[in-house]
Design a protein around this motif. Structure first.
Motif, PDB file in Angstrom:
ATOM      1  N   UNK A 149      61.221 -37.413 -18.023  1.00 46.52           N
ATOM      2  CA  UNK A 149      62.573 -37.526 -17.484  1.00 46.52           C
ATOM      3  C   UNK A 149      63.093 -38.921 -17.802  1.00 46.52           C
ATOM      4  N   UNK A 150      64.383 -39.053 -17.975  1.00 43.47           N
ATOM      5  CA  UNK A 150      65.381 -37.998 -17.928  1.00 43.47           C
ATOM      6  C   UNK A 150      65.358 -37.127 -19.190  1.00 43.47           C
ATOM      7  N   UNK A 151      65.620 -35.864 -19.002  1.00 34.39           N
ATOM      8  CA  UNK A 151      65.857 -34.929 -20.090  1.00 34.39           C
ATOM      9  C   UNK A 151      67.124 -34.176 -19.731  1.00 34.39           C
ATOM     10  N   UNK A 152      67.993 -34.008 -20.716  1.00 33.24           N
ATOM     11  CA  UNK A 152      69.263 -33.330 -20.496  1.00 33.24           C
ATOM     12  C   UNK A 152      69.437 -32.235 -21.541  1.00 33.24           C
ATOM     13  N   UNK A 153      69.913 -31.069 -21.078  1.00 31.35           N
ATOM     14  CA  UNK A 153      70.223 -29.979 -22.001  1.00 31.35           C
ATOM     15  C   UNK A 153      71.694 -29.612 -21.847  1.00 31.35           C
ATOM     16  N   UNK A 154      72.300 -29.261 -22.959  1.00 30.38           N
ATOM     17  CA  UNK A 154      73.706 -28.853 -22.981  1.00 30.38           C
ATOM     18  C   UNK A 154      73.725 -27.346 -23.212  1.00 30.38           C
ATOM     19  N   UNK A 155      74.416 -26.631 -22.331  1.00 28.07           N
ATOM     20  CA  UNK A 155      74.517 -25.180 -22.416  1.00 28.07           C
ATOM     21  C   UNK A 155      75.985 -24.823 -22.622  1.00 28.07           C
ATOM     22  N   UNK A 181      80.225 -28.039 -15.853  1.00 29.98           N
ATOM     23  CA  UNK A 181      79.454 -28.508 -14.703  1.00 29.98           C
ATOM     24  C   UNK A 181      78.361 -29.484 -15.131  1.00 29.98           C
ATOM     25  N   UNK A 182      78.260 -30.597 -14.432  1.00 33.17           N
ATOM     26  CA  UNK A 182      77.148 -31.527 -14.599  1.00 33.17           C
ATOM     27  C   UNK A 182      76.192 -31.243 -13.444  1.00 33.17           C
ATOM     28  N   UNK A 183      74.977 -30.820 -13.796  1.00 33.12           N
ATOM     29  CA  UNK A 183      73.993 -30.401 -12.798  1.00 33.12           C
ATOM     30  C   UNK A 183      72.780 -31.326 -12.849  1.00 33.12           C
ATOM     31  N   UNK A 184      72.731 -32.343 -11.987  1.00 34.79           N
ATOM     32  CA  UNK A 184      71.586 -33.253 -11.961  1.00 34.79           C
ATOM     33  C   UNK A 184      70.478 -32.670 -11.073  1.00 34.79           C
ATOM     34  N   UNK A 197      80.559 -24.305 -19.294  1.00 32.60           N
ATOM     35  CA  UNK A 197      79.686 -25.243 -19.974  1.00 32.60           C
ATOM     36  C   UNK A 197      78.853 -25.967 -18.937  1.00 32.60           C
ATOM     37  N   UNK A 198      77.638 -26.365 -19.327  1.00 34.86           N
ATOM     38  CA  UNK A 198      76.742 -27.054 -18.400  1.00 34.86           C
ATOM     39  C   UNK A 198      76.054 -28.235 -19.072  1.00 34.86           C
ATOM     40  N   UNK A 199      75.930 -29.300 -18.321  1.00 35.78           N
ATOM     41  CA  UNK A 199      75.115 -30.454 -18.693  1.00 35.78           C
ATOM     42  C   UNK A 199      74.044 -30.509 -17.604  1.00 35.78           C
ATOM     43  N   UNK A 200      72.826 -30.087 -17.948  1.00 33.32           N
ATOM     44  CA  UNK A 200      71.734 -30.012 -16.978  1.00 33.32           C
ATOM     45  C   UNK A 200      70.828 -31.209 -17.213  1.00 33.32           C
ATOM     46  N   UNK A 201      70.773 -32.086 -16.208  1.00 40.79           N
ATOM     47  CA  UNK A 201      70.012 -33.327 -16.313  1.00 40.79           C
ATOM     48  C   UNK A 201      68.848 -33.288 -15.337  1.00 40.79           C
TER      49      UNK A 201
END
Length: 183
Positions: free
Chosen positions: A146-152, A101-104, A68-72
């Motif tokens: 920004x900020x924009x976050x997508x959940x994968x 993973x949290x990916x800033x 899983x990913x939280x891309x910020x």
């Protein structure tokens, strides 16, 4: 004349500092995640753009497929981004054992040194320094700002997105992210 100049500069400096502090967003004022998170239906493939680590290595989001990913997408000069970074750090600590993973991805043009200096100054220790220096991934995700976050999710599909800042640290937010990435 020198004393007057110093007095004027001191007053101006104090005024600017007070104004900046008054406008600085506080994490406590962030909206709950549930208020702004929009589901993506049907889930779709993320763009396969490149981001860069602090040591200059290039990576693709597909490198994380199965997790899983939280891309910020954020920047050190963005006040709402700055307000939410401590809560993203809390989210990262909570979700790391669950292989999420949290990916800033920072769009700072100053590169890794700028982001690392900002992390050091704000006690951010649980997030990696990742760069999207030309904003290519932000554009590929159609971020309106920004900020924009997508959940994968673990199947590699974008399942939700949020434009704007939110409180990612609440237990409800962590549970919601876990549910979304599980599919």
């Amino acid at each position: 004349m020198t004393i007057q100049r110093r007095t004027v500069l001191a007053i101006a400096s104090a005024t600017l500092t007070t104004a900046a502090l008054a406008r600085k967003p506080r994490a406590a004022s962030l909206a709950p995640l549930s208020e702004g998170l929009d589901p993506v239906s049907p889930p779709r493939d993320p763009p396969d753009g490149v981001f860069v680590t602090a040591d200059g290595a290039s990576h693709h989001l597909t490198d994380f497929k199965g997790r899983g990913m939280v891309v910020n997408m954020w920047a050190t000069w963005c006040a709402p981004c700055v307000a939410e970074m401590p809560s993203l750090q809390t989210l990262s600590k909570a979700l790391a054992p669950k292989d999420i993973a949290v990916l800033p991805l920072s769009s700072d043009r100053g590169g890794a040194a700028t982001v690392q200096a900002w992390y050091n100054a704000h006690d951010i220790t649980a997030l990696p320094v990742l760069l999207d220096p030309k904003g290519a991934l932000a554009r590929a995700f159609d971020a309106g700002g920004i900020p924009t976050t997508v959940i994968i999710n673990t199947a590699g599909k974008v399942v939700a997105r949020l434009e704007g800042a939110a409180d990612w640290s609440a237990p409800e937010a962590q549970a919601l992210i876990q549910k979304l990435v599980a599919g």
